[in-house]
Design an enzyme around this catalytic site. Structure first.
Site, PDB file in Angstrom:
ATOM      1  N   ALA A   1     -49.381  10.490  27.853  1.00 55.71           N
ATOM      2  CA  ALA A   1     -49.409  11.695  27.030  1.00 55.71           C
ATOM      3  C   ALA A   1     -50.784  12.329  26.976  1.00 55.71           C
ATOM      4  O   ALA A   1     -50.910  13.558  26.939  1.00 55.71           O
ATOM      5  CB  ALA A   1     -48.920  11.383  25.614  1.00 55.71           C
ATOM      6  N   THR A   2     -51.838  11.512  26.969  1.00 60.15           N
ATOM      7  CA  THR A   2     -53.191  12.081  26.904  1.00 60.15           C
ATOM      8  C   THR A   2     -53.463  12.978  28.105  1.00 60.15           C
ATOM      9  O   THR A   2     -53.986  14.094  27.953  1.00 60.15           O
ATOM     10  CB  THR A   2     -54.244  10.959  26.823  1.00 60.15           C
TER      11      THR A   2
ATOM     12  N   ASN B   1     -48.143  10.234  14.299  1.00 56.81           N
ATOM     13  CA  ASN B   1     -48.181   8.826  14.689  1.00 56.81           C
ATOM     14  C   ASN B   1     -48.602   7.899  13.555  1.00 56.81           C
ATOM     15  O   ASN B   1     -48.265   6.713  13.563  1.00 56.81           O
ATOM     16  CB  ASN B   1     -49.124   8.634  15.885  1.00 56.81           C
TER      17      ASN B   1
ATOM     18  N   CYS C   1     -55.824   4.881  18.845  1.00 56.55           N
ATOM     19  CA  CYS C   1     -56.925   5.504  19.580  1.00 56.55           C
ATOM     20  C   CYS C   1     -58.222   5.483  18.791  1.00 56.55           C
ATOM     21  O   CYS C   1     -59.294   5.741  19.332  1.00 56.55           O
ATOM     22  CB  CYS C   1     -56.567   6.942  19.961  1.00 56.55           C
TER      23      CYS C   1
ATOM     24  N   SER D   1     -45.467   9.699  26.275  1.00 57.87           N
ATOM     25  CA  SER D   1     -45.794   8.494  27.029  1.00 57.87           C
ATOM     26  C   SER D   1     -44.599   7.555  27.033  1.00 57.87           C
ATOM     27  O   SER D   1     -43.932   7.390  26.008  1.00 57.87           O
ATOM     28  CB  SER D   1     -46.992   7.759  26.411  1.00 57.87           C
ATOM     29  N   ALA D   2     -44.371   6.894  28.167  1.00 55.42           N
ATOM     30  CA  ALA D   2     -43.225   5.999  28.280  1.00 55.42           C
ATOM     31  C   ALA D   2     -43.352   4.775  27.378  1.00 55.42           C
ATOM     32  O   ALA D   2     -42.344   4.236  26.910  1.00 55.42           O
ATOM     33  CB  ALA D   2     -43.050   5.563  29.732  1.00 55.42           C
TER      34      ALA D   2
END
Length: 383
Positions: A71-72, A152, A329, A200-201
């Site tokens: 995703a980033t 998140n 993060c 993101s997976a």
């Protein structure tokens, strides 16, 4: 044995996904962009099948799906990739929120240093940003609005559906960070009007190291996004570099599983959340939610346990539960959560807050047993 309750940071990989990836690693050694032999064709067919699996989950076209490292990277392409168009069209105004992932906030901060105008909208104590506050920032030179679907840290669902409908009427590009909602809020995502979407997976039981950028077509044209890296024409020139076939296959399989199981998964998560809340209430411990729960996904709790240091609690209960007090993060930073600060929560309450998140494979009985142990230790810390 400690139970893992930090799914918003990263989920365990589904065994069905892992089995497929091992098979691909063992039997598909080709480069998906090699066109002179069957090994390349086989690898390419695996990638294109995964692209269709992702497209079916999101109900978009396969040629609107672009694979990235996560995703980033997807977010950076979506935002930085508009620079050339912004310069040509003289539209260099971007709107986002104070509770976005750092991938968004740091990227727009970088663009601000290059002459872009950035407006950042703050949420209220509910954890939601106001769609009116977003839309009132829109100007004639607005290039992009970027809003996450689900936060998140708090699990609070943002009003992206309403924002998307208004922005489409005005012809303004809209990006959604769907990292915490993809594979969960399936029907809602399908109904949102957006131009770009990223995820993101590894947030939906897939592998780490692969993600997706969705670029929706309008009048048969993709959004005016250009590559931000150079070195090849893979992914139709949007993302150069050899496609990691096994990772992409795993991403596709995770999306396929989510497509067929998301309704059952939602019920499992909501049932577990209800049980956790009962345990909390029965414990007699003083707590309150960070964020309005009527807007919260069923797989996340962000709570403040009054008078209990979250750092002390997490260290003291590692043998029971793996929880967190913020985004992964920024986990090496001991400063208060920037998301909770943006919501207007007092520092002493933030320092007593923890995030608990779970998934479809979380064992209810194990969680309840270990969570009760965590609460008992919380009482000891407070006393």
């Amino acid at each position: 044995m400690s139970v893992y309750l930090d799914y918003n940071a990263s989920t365990p990989i589904d065994e069905r996904v892992l089995d497929l990836m091992v098979e691909v690693y063992k039997n598909s050694m080709g480069n998906a962009d090699s066109r002179t032999h069957n090994f390349g064709e086989n690898a390419r067919s695996i990638v294109e099948y995964a692209r269709k699996q992702v497209a079916r989950l999101l109900q978009v076209k396969p040629d609107e799906i672009f694979f990235t490292s996560g995703a980033t990277e997807s977010i950076n392409i979506a935002i930085q990739g508009l620079k050339e168009y912004a310069e040509k069209s003289n539209r260099k105004h971007i709107i986002t929120t104070a509770i976005e992932h750092k991938a968004v906030l740091e990227t727009v901060k970088h663009l601000e240093s290059e002459g872009f105008e950035i407006d950042i909208v703050f949420p209220d104590l509910t954890g939601r940003v106001s769609k009116e506050k977003i839309l009132e920032k829109v100007k004639d030179n607005t290039l992009l609005v970027s809003v996450m679907h689900v936060n998140n840290e708090t699990g609070i669902i943002q009003p992206v559906k309403e924002i998307g409908e208004k922005l489409q009427e005005r012809g303004i590009l809209f990006h959604i960070d769907a990292t915490q909602s993809c594979g969960k809020l399936v029907e809602e995502i399908r109904s949102i009007k957006y131009d770009m979407l990223s995820f993101s997976a590894h947030k939906l039981m897939g592998p780490q190291g692969v993600g997706v950028l969705v670029l929706r077509k309008k009048s048969y044209k993709l959004p005016p996004v250009k590559a931000i890296l150079y070195g090849g024409q893979q992914e139709r020139g949007i993302r150069p570099g050899t496609i990691p076939v096994a990772l992409v296959a795993g991403c596709g399989k995770a999306c396929e599983i989510a497509e067929f199981e998301y309704q059952r998964n939602i019920k499992h998560s909501q049932d577990l959340k209800n049980e956790l809340l009962m345990v909390l209430d029965e414990s007699g411990i003083q707590y309150h939610f960070n964020g309005e729960q009527s807007y919260c996904v069923p797989s996340t709790l962000n709570i403040c346990i009054d008078g209990v240091s979250s750092e002390a609690l997490m260290i003291s209960t590692k043998q029971f539960c793996g929880v967190s007090n913020g985004s992964a993060c920024t986990s090496k930073s001991y400063s208060p959560s920037y998301v909770l600060v943006a919501m207007g929560i007092a520092t002493e309450q933030i320092e007593s807050s923890i995030r608990i998140s779970w998934g479809p494979d979380t064992d209810k009985e194990e969680v309840l047993h270990n969570f009760k142990a965590l609460l008992e230790i919380a009482k000891q810390i407070k006393s």
